[in-house]
Design a protein around this motif. Sequence first.
Motif, short mmCIF file in Angstrom:
data_model
loop_
_atom_site.label_atom_id
_atom_site.label_comp_id
_atom_site.label_asym_id
_atom_site.label_seq_id
_atom_site.Cartn_x
_atom_site.Cartn_y
_atom_site.Cartn_z
N ALA A 63 39.50 77.23 79.48
CA ALA A 63 39.20 77.93 80.72
C ALA A 63 39.17 76.97 81.91
O ALA A 63 39.53 77.35 83.03
CB ALA A 63 37.87 78.65 80.61
N ALA A 64 38.73 75.72 81.67
CA ALA A 64 38.60 74.75 82.76
C ALA A 64 39.95 74.31 83.31
O ALA A 64 40.13 74.15 84.52
CB ALA A 64 37.81 73.54 82.28
N GLY A 65 40.93 74.08 82.40
CA GLY A 65 42.27 73.69 82.84
C GLY A 65 42.44 72.22 83.14
O GLY A 65 43.01 71.87 84.18
N PRO A 66 42.01 71.31 82.25
CA PRO A 66 42.12 69.88 82.54
C PRO A 66 43.55 69.45 82.83
O PRO A 66 44.48 69.82 82.12
CB PRO A 66 41.58 69.22 81.26
N GLY A 67 43.69 68.68 83.90
CA GLY A 67 44.98 68.12 84.27
C GLY A 67 45.81 68.98 85.19
O GLY A 67 46.79 68.49 85.76
N ILE A 68 45.46 70.25 85.35
CA ILE A 68 46.19 71.11 86.28
C ILE A 68 45.67 70.80 87.68
O ILE A 68 44.49 71.01 87.98
CB ILE A 68 46.00 72.60 85.94
N ARG A 98 37.84 70.47 85.39
CA ARG A 98 37.84 71.78 86.03
C ARG A 98 38.90 71.84 87.11
O ARG A 98 38.83 71.14 88.12
CB ARG A 98 36.46 72.04 86.61
N SER A 99 39.91 72.67 86.93
CA SER A 99 41.01 72.79 87.87
C SER A 99 40.73 73.86 88.92
O SER A 99 40.18 74.92 88.62
CB SER A 99 42.30 73.16 87.13
N ALA A 101 46.66 68.78 80.24
CA ALA A 101 46.31 68.11 78.99
C ALA A 101 47.17 68.61 77.84
O ALA A 101 47.57 69.78 77.82
CB ALA A 101 44.84 68.34 78.68
N PRO A 102 47.49 67.75 76.87
CA PRO A 102 48.23 68.20 75.69
C PRO A 102 47.49 69.31 74.94
O PRO A 102 46.26 69.31 74.88
CB PRO A 102 48.34 66.93 74.84
N LEU A 103 48.26 70.25 74.38
CA LEU A 103 47.71 71.36 73.60
C LEU A 103 46.69 72.16 74.40
O LEU A 103 45.62 72.54 73.93
CB LEU A 103 47.11 70.85 72.29
N HIS A 104 47.04 72.43 75.66
CA HIS A 104 46.19 73.18 76.58
C HIS A 104 47.08 74.03 77.51
O HIS A 104 48.30 73.85 77.54
CB HIS A 104 45.34 72.22 77.42
N PRO A 105 46.47 74.93 78.25
CA PRO A 105 47.26 75.73 79.19
C PRO A 105 47.93 74.87 80.26
O PRO A 105 47.37 73.86 80.71
CB PRO A 105 46.22 76.66 79.82
N ASN A 106 49.12 75.30 80.67
CA ASN A 106 49.74 74.73 81.87
C ASN A 106 49.52 75.70 83.03
O ASN A 106 48.82 76.72 82.89
CB ASN A 106 51.22 74.42 81.63
N ALA A 107 50.07 75.39 84.19
CA ALA A 107 49.84 76.22 85.37
C ALA A 107 50.36 77.64 85.16
O ALA A 107 49.71 78.62 85.58
CB ALA A 107 50.49 75.58 86.59
N ALA A 108 51.51 77.77 84.51
CA ALA A 108 52.06 79.11 84.25
C ALA A 108 51.13 79.90 83.33
O ALA A 108 50.93 81.11 83.52
CB ALA A 108 53.45 78.99 83.64
#
Length: 253
Positions: free
Chosen positions: A12-17, A30-31, A231-238
């Motif tokens: 839910a936080a979105g690290p790296g976005i 947190r993005s 972050a790897p194995l996490h959501p991207n912006a899309a």
Amino acid sequence: MTRYVALGSSMAAGPGIQPRVAGSPRPAGRSARNYAHLVAAALGLDLVDVTYSGATTAHVLTDTQRGAAPQVDALDGSESLVTVTIGGNDVGYVPMLFAAGLPRPVRRIPLLGSKIRSLVNPAERYVALEEVGAALVEVGRTLRQRAPRATVLFVDYLTLLPPAGPASPLSDHDATLGRHLALELERLTAQAAATTGCGLVRAGAASRDHHGWSPDPWTTRFGWPVPRRPAPLHPNAAGMRAVADLVVAAASG
């Protein structure tokens, strides 16, 4: 009421976005473009985002995390919307996938190797799955009690792995375990939502064709973290945009 509280872990936080939420703890990852921020903008809500990478159900309910209060402490009863994505760290879902993607000789390194072997041990993951169901129910009950006038939505995990076939560098055995963890987390999250009278956003089902190995991925593949990249194995912006659309639809329905 326009108050919206977002709870959960890194999914839910979105690290790296990019960009990171100004002033937020760096370890939270947190993005400012995670699904909560996109939902708040779409619905005109006042967001309180307490998502934190690495969070477990205990961090939502009772435990501090790197000095941050339990996430439910952000609720004051005036909320119109509450979302939560949680449970994966309880069962070691993404940690298991990271461990499985490391070169196999690493499993023979003292201390580190024993931790990796534990993460990829199906028996240990199954025990964790047996325990997380009750914890998810407790999350739902607590959120309903603390935010009685809110729409409370469990948001499950985006699909990370292909439904079948290879997911290099994971072995077939490890990929199968990862898929089992993902599907059981979906089932247990849905069960907790139904048991506690919460809503459910089925991000996993909606993203079956958008796994990290697909032509149109909503999540990232295994790899090493790169600054200012999802972050790897996490959501991207899309993926975050897609989940936000699902949450907006659920909250507006």
